[in-house]
Design an enzyme around this catalytic site. Structure first.
Site, mmCIF file in Angstrom:
data_model
loop_
_atom_site.group_PDB
_atom_site.id
_atom_site.type_symbol
_atom_site.label_atom_id
_atom_site.label_comp_id
_atom_site.label_asym_id
_atom_site.label_seq_id
_atom_site.Cartn_x
_atom_site.Cartn_y
_atom_site.Cartn_z
ATOM 1 N N LYS A 29 0.820 -1.223 0.000
ATOM 2 C CA LYS A 29 0.000 0.000 0.000
ATOM 3 C C LYS A 29 0.852 1.271 0.000
ATOM 4 C CE LYS A 29 -0.695 0.045 5.003
ATOM 5 N NZ LYS A 29 0.002 1.258 5.358
ATOM 6 N N THR A 30 2.026 1.213 0.676
ATOM 7 C CA THR A 30 2.871 2.418 0.721
ATOM 8 C C THR A 30 3.358 2.774 -0.681
ATOM 9 O OG1 THR A 30 3.549 1.806 2.956
ATOM 10 C CG2 THR A 30 4.840 3.505 1.875
ATOM 11 N N ASP A 216 -3.745 7.253 4.776
ATOM 12 C CA ASP A 216 -3.277 5.877 5.010
ATOM 13 C C ASP A 216 -3.936 5.335 6.280
ATOM 14 O OD1 ASP A 216 -1.828 3.559 4.800
ATOM 15 O OD2 ASP A 216 -0.001 4.385 5.670
ATOM 16 N N GLU A 217 -4.016 4.020 6.410
ATOM 17 C CA GLU A 217 -4.553 3.351 7.619
ATOM 18 C C GLU A 217 -5.925 3.919 7.983
ATOM 19 O OE1 GLU A 217 -3.094 0.798 8.569
ATOM 20 O OE2 GLU A 217 -0.922 0.992 8.587
ATOM 21 N N GLN A 247 -7.612 -5.154 9.799
ATOM 22 C CA GLN A 247 -6.501 -4.764 10.671
ATOM 23 C C GLN A 247 -6.868 -3.599 11.586
ATOM 24 O OE1 GLN A 247 -2.302 -5.138 9.121
ATOM 25 N NE2 GLN A 247 -3.337 -5.028 7.150
ATOM 26 N N ARG A 606 2.219 -11.028 10.286
ATOM 27 C CA ARG A 606 3.560 -10.448 10.488
ATOM 28 C C ARG A 606 4.632 -11.411 9.988
ATOM 29 N NH1 ARG A 606 2.024 -6.225 9.797
ATOM 30 N NH2 ARG A 606 0.044 -7.287 9.518
#
Length: 672
Positions: A29-30, A216-217, A247, A606
């Site tokens: 996504k970044t 973002d997020e 998330q 993770r």
């Protein structure tokens, strides 16, 4: 753009309306956000100064900024805003402070300052018991601010006497903040929202300034943050938000995954793009993550997939008790390190609560395994830095009572608690700050002559230093400040060793150098800032980076599931897969299993290569051994992808032999 997959490219190129990018864990996504900023500047022709990208941590903002700078010519990107929500809010308040009724150089209260103010208010509240209630009151007020509930509203909607009392304290708390020319962390979002609602002309100005917004997020936004975004983009709906409802793990601090669905209602033309290709984990790890999270209800369906190999099975390790569980994790790390030639930094141990790390630390120390415990002491939490920051805060805002109280007697000026108590009573009665009250003629009838004389000498020195800070080069003035108060000598008196005192003084000079760098970086550009702005930015950085220290040394990473979000590791252990630990007892009692399941999903995703899940058959609780119940999340994992270890009678002797053999191998490897 050639490095992007088709869905990522679609997200970057779509600029015809509002866009929601549902980005699964590890889906790049970044890259999408940073390349979209480059695309908007270079292909769409929007100047950098008219684009803003918001996220939640300084670390994420820094990473985005660095990536964009590698993609876009510096001249074209000039003025581009890449920051946290709170940093943007701080800039808005600084620019519009007069409309909000604040003076320049307002103070930013951190959690400790806010707690101290609340404690004062509670002590003045007859019959109030400050004790354990303080944190609860602070959290309630914070939640009300994040939900945009005013003190009056909180009072009218109070469900019981307790909420009524908190609402009254909330009203007083806001009054005192305003009297001190101060804002707290939650105000950084709330005040701009209130400003934009009350002043359409100012909102229009900021809408012209921010022509395209990226967030973002997005699943971590609260009601207030959602409203800020909505106000800024409502006119032209030129925005991209990136998030993952699976998330969303911060409901306890106001985050609402529902904000993703709310977008569809507020912006009916919203386009939705899903990023489901994962670049991080093996296919088996992703299958486990997808299977677990499928047990949660979904507004948006998605499933992660990967081109990586199937990978190793997930190991579920049953241990005799919590001692054996920590022992097993320690020996497994050594075993895998030696057999596969791995680094300690390749391993992470995740857990639901910090208390689980205590015993684990003991075991790792016993095996001489280096580790880093997430959330260690940050630079800004060191006492000498807190002292220095309080002096700087007092210089830019003498009405900052929290800063005044911190430094008025550091180093000692023989100003006793009785003197400060007398001054505090007088200041409250006058509705003035303590620093201003010192100069009042009326103070002479409330504070002892000797005490007031010492206070006035201190105030006179602060006034003089403050004047010089604004009239001269500020850095030499700040350096002189620490010489004037003989701070280095004071450190030598209050440190264990001369070396420790020197290290602490070096921290002070590092802080001063940081201010110098901030002033130098903006010189001659549109981003040029003054000394007050530099200090305000440092205060906010302190608050945002409490848990963001970076450490690249070769150590096993120990961290909570909450703290692990956004990180990845080759080999992951998740401890304590038991009912009442994961899922947590409170969540079970409150019927909030969905967020616990999202935490489990975050933990699983993770891991890049291997994942091990451990639980104890027995655990001590309040001094008694109890039989545990394995976590329901273990039952939700796909059976074919698991290997169960230790299910039969636990062979204590065999485990001990394995531990000893591993330790011998380690010592041999180290040449001991």
């Amino acid at each position: 753009m050639s490095n992007l997959n088709p869905r990522q490219r679609e997200a970057v190129h779509y600029v015809d309306g509002p866009l929601l990018v549902l980005a699964g864990a590890g889906s790049g996504k970044t890259s999408v956000i940073t390349r979209k900023m480059a695309y908007l500047i270079e292909q769409v022709g929007i100047p950098g100064r008219n684009i803003a990208a918001l996220t939640f941590t300084n670390k994420a903002a820094r990473e985005m900024k660095e990536r964009v700078s590698r993609l876009v010519d510096r001249k074209l990107a000039r003025g581009l805003t890449v920051s946290t929500f709170h940093n943007l809010g701080l800039n808005m308040i600084r620019e519009e402070h007069a409309h909000l009724g604040y003076h320049p150089g307002f103070s930013l209260f951190d959690a400790e300052d806010a707690k101290a103010l609340l404690q004062d208010l509670m002590l003045s509240d007859a019959g109030a018991d400050a004790g354990d209630e303080l944190s609860d009151i602070q959290m309630t007020i914070s939640n009300w601010k994040n939900a945009m509930r005013s003190p009056g509203e909180a009072l009218s909607r109070a469900a019981d006497e307790r909420e009524q009392r908190i609402a009254i304290i909330y009203g007083k708390y806001n009054e005192y903040l305003k009297a001190y020319n101060a804002v707290d962390f939650d105000d950084l979002i709330l005040l701009p929202v209130q400003l934009f609602r009350d002043h359409p002309d100012i909102l229009t100005k900021w809408r012209r300034k921010i022509r395209y917004l990226l967030v973002d997020e997005y699943q971590d936004t609260n009601v207030c943050q959602y409203e800020l975004v909505k106000l800024l983009v409502a006119e032209r709906a030129a925005f991209t938000v990136v998030g993952d409802d699976d998330q969303s793990i911060y409901a306890w601090r106001g985050a609402r995954p529902e904000n993703l669905a709310q977008l569809k209602e507020d912006f009916p033309s919203l386009k939705i793009t899903k990023l489901e290709q994962n670049y991080r984990s093996t296919s088996r790890i992703l299958r486990c993550a997808n299977t677990v999270i499928a047990n949660n209800p979904h507004v948006f369906e998605k499933a992660l997939w990967s081109e990586h190999t199937i990978g190793d099975e997930i190991r579920v390790i049953r241990c005799r008790n919590e001692d054996a569980e920590c022992e097993r994790v320690a020996t497994e790390i050594i075993d895998q390190k030696l057999k596969q030639g791995l680094e300690f930094r390749d391993f992470a141990v995740l857990y639901r609560g910090n208390h689980q790390a205590r015993l684990l630390e003991m075991k790792l120390q016993a095996y001489q395994i280096p580790y880093r415990l997430s959330g260690g002491q940050s630079f800004f939490s060191k006492n000498e830095i807190k002292d220095a920051m309080s002096y700087l805060r007092l210089l830019i805002n003498p009405n900052d009572d929290a800063a005044f109280l911190r430094v008025v007697n550091v180093p000692r000026r023989e100003i006793g608690p009785r003197t400060l108590e007398q001054l505090g009573h007088y200041a409250r009665a006058r509705n003035a700050s303590m620093f201003r009250a010192v100069s009042d003629l009326g103070a002479e009838s409330h504070v002892t002559e000797k005490g007031l004389d010492r206070l006035r000498r201190f105030a006179h020195w602060v006034d003089g230093t403050c004047r010089r800070l604004h009239e001269e080069d500020p850095i030499p003035v700040i350096k002189q400040l620490f010489t004037d108060i003989e701070y280095e000598e004071w450190l030598h008196q209050h440190s264990g060793t001369p070396k420790q005192a020197e290290r602490r003084m070096e921290n002070i000079w590092y802080l001063v150098d940081s201010i110098q760098r901030m002033l130098d970086d903006g010189k001659g550009t549109a981003d040029e800032i003054g000394i007050e702005d530099a200090i305000s930015k440092l205060i906010l950085r302190d608050m945002m980076e409490q848990r963001e220290e970076e450490d690249d040394s070769d150590k096993v990473q120990l961290l909570t599931l909450h703290a692990s979000k956004g990180l990845e590791f080759p080999h992951v252990f998740i401890m304590g897969l038991e009912e009442e630990i994961l899922p947590h007892r409170t969540s079970i009692e409150e019927g909030n299993i969905e967020e616990e399941r999202r935490l489990m999903y975050v933990g699983i995703t993770r891991a890049r290569e291997t994942l091990s899940l451990t639980y104890a058959a027995q655990r001590k609780q309040y001094g008694e051994k109890i039989e545990t119940i394995p976590s329901r999340f273990l039952d939700e994992l796909p059976e074919d992808d698991l290997i169960w270890v230790g299910q039969g009678d636990l062979d204590v002797e065999a485990n001990q032999k394995k531990g000893k053999a591993t330790l011998s191998a380690l010592l041999g490897d180290l040449g001991v």
